[in-house]
Design a protein around this motif. Structure first.
Motif, short mmCIF file in Angstrom:
data_model
loop_
_atom_site.label_atom_id
_atom_site.label_comp_id
_atom_site.label_asym_id
_atom_site.label_seq_id
_atom_site.Cartn_x
_atom_site.Cartn_y
_atom_site.Cartn_z
N TYR A 154 18.48 20.69 39.70
CA TYR A 154 19.01 21.00 38.38
C TYR A 154 18.54 22.40 38.00
O TYR A 154 17.35 22.67 37.92
CB TYR A 154 18.52 19.98 37.34
N ASP A 155 19.48 23.30 37.79
CA ASP A 155 19.19 24.69 37.42
C ASP A 155 20.39 25.17 36.62
O ASP A 155 21.46 25.41 37.18
CB ASP A 155 18.98 25.54 38.67
N MET A 156 20.20 25.29 35.32
CA MET A 156 21.35 25.59 34.46
C MET A 156 20.95 26.47 33.29
O MET A 156 19.85 26.31 32.75
CB MET A 156 21.93 24.28 33.95
N GLU A 157 21.84 27.36 32.93
CA GLU A 157 21.68 28.17 31.73
C GLU A 157 22.58 27.56 30.66
O GLU A 157 23.77 27.36 30.89
CB GLU A 157 22.06 29.63 32.00
N LEU A 158 21.97 27.24 29.51
CA LEU A 158 22.74 26.61 28.45
C LEU A 158 22.14 26.98 27.10
O LEU A 158 21.07 27.56 27.02
CB LEU A 158 22.79 25.09 28.63
N GLN A 159 22.87 26.64 26.06
CA GLN A 159 22.41 26.94 24.71
C GLN A 159 21.85 25.69 24.05
O GLN A 159 22.43 24.60 24.16
CB GLN A 159 23.55 27.49 23.87
N TRP A 211 20.00 30.92 24.17
CA TRP A 211 20.17 30.65 25.60
C TRP A 211 18.83 30.31 26.24
O TRP A 211 17.82 30.98 26.01
CB TRP A 211 20.75 31.87 26.30
N PHE A 212 18.86 29.28 27.07
CA PHE A 212 17.70 28.84 27.83
C PHE A 212 18.12 28.54 29.27
O PHE A 212 19.27 28.19 29.52
CB PHE A 212 17.09 27.56 27.22
N ARG A 213 17.17 28.67 30.17
CA ARG A 213 17.38 28.25 31.56
C ARG A 213 16.51 27.03 31.79
O ARG A 213 15.31 27.08 31.60
CB ARG A 213 17.00 29.35 32.54
N LEU A 214 17.15 25.95 32.21
CA LEU A 214 16.45 24.71 32.51
C LEU A 214 16.47 24.49 34.02
O LEU A 214 17.52 24.59 34.65
CB LEU A 214 17.13 23.51 31.83
N THR A 274 11.66 24.94 30.92
CA THR A 274 12.70 25.57 30.11
C THR A 274 12.21 26.97 29.75
O THR A 274 11.10 27.14 29.26
CB THR A 274 12.98 24.75 28.84
N GLN A 275 13.04 27.95 30.02
CA GLN A 275 12.69 29.35 29.78
C GLN A 275 13.69 29.95 28.80
O GLN A 275 14.90 29.78 28.95
CB GLN A 275 12.74 30.10 31.12
#
Length: 167
Positions: free
Chosen positions: A66-71, A81-84, A103-104
């Motif tokens: 799981y590697d996703m950029e989402l709001q 925006w965060f990267r999980l 979470t970044q």
């Protein structure tokens, strides 16, 4: 570091553990936003829900990490925006049982990328409207790159894709 950490110890349950950094980056106290899968979904931007769900299901099935950029909706700054990123843990039978990750906050990077894309779009429109070609010469490698308009202006074939002829 400044990443927020989280652990979903039993993915069959709603409860999760979130680090203090995770709560801080979102701006909520644990009392305002309990650490749980449902709380996380509740603050997710509607446009991110389906992609997150698909990636989650693929990760549980043993697919990609799981590697996703989402709001996510923060308490005081609206959506950011965060990267999980997360790892899924499996039992001996291969069944997904746990998921943990980080979470970044990548909001400033996403804004900068959007600004660069907008600038590139404006430049391309201006160059096209002016009928000019664009070229780039890397002095270190002596590599000369032309856009399609440059090939046309100098009557050369773009398909050659080699070094443009010396002028």
């Amino acid at each position: 570091g400044s990443d927020g950490l989280w652990d979903w110890m039993d993915i069959s349950q709603d409860a999760q553990w979130w680090s203090p950094n995770y709560h801080e980056m979102l701006g909520y106290s644990p009392e305002e936003l309990s650490p749980s899968a449902s709380s996380h979904r509740a603050i997710m931007h509607p446009g991110s829900v389906e992609g997150s769900r698909s990636m989650f299901q693929a990760s549980l099935a043993g697919g990609p990490t799981y590697d996703m950029e989402l709001q996510l909706q923060t308490k005081s700054s609206g959506y950011r925006w965060f990267r999980l990123r997360a790892k899924v843990y499996f039992d001996d039978a291969g069944k997904a049982i746990r998921m943990a990750g980080s979470t970044q906050d990548i909001h400033e990077r996403k804004l900068a990328q959007a600004a660069v894309a907008k600038t590139n779009e404006r430049f391309a429109l201006a160059a096209d409207a002016a009928g000019i070609g664009v070229w780039e010469w890397d002095l270190a490698t002596q590599n000369l790159t032309w856009d399609a308009k440059m090939y046309k202006l100098f009557g050369q074939s773009e398909e050659a894709k080699g070094r443009p002829s010396e002028i």
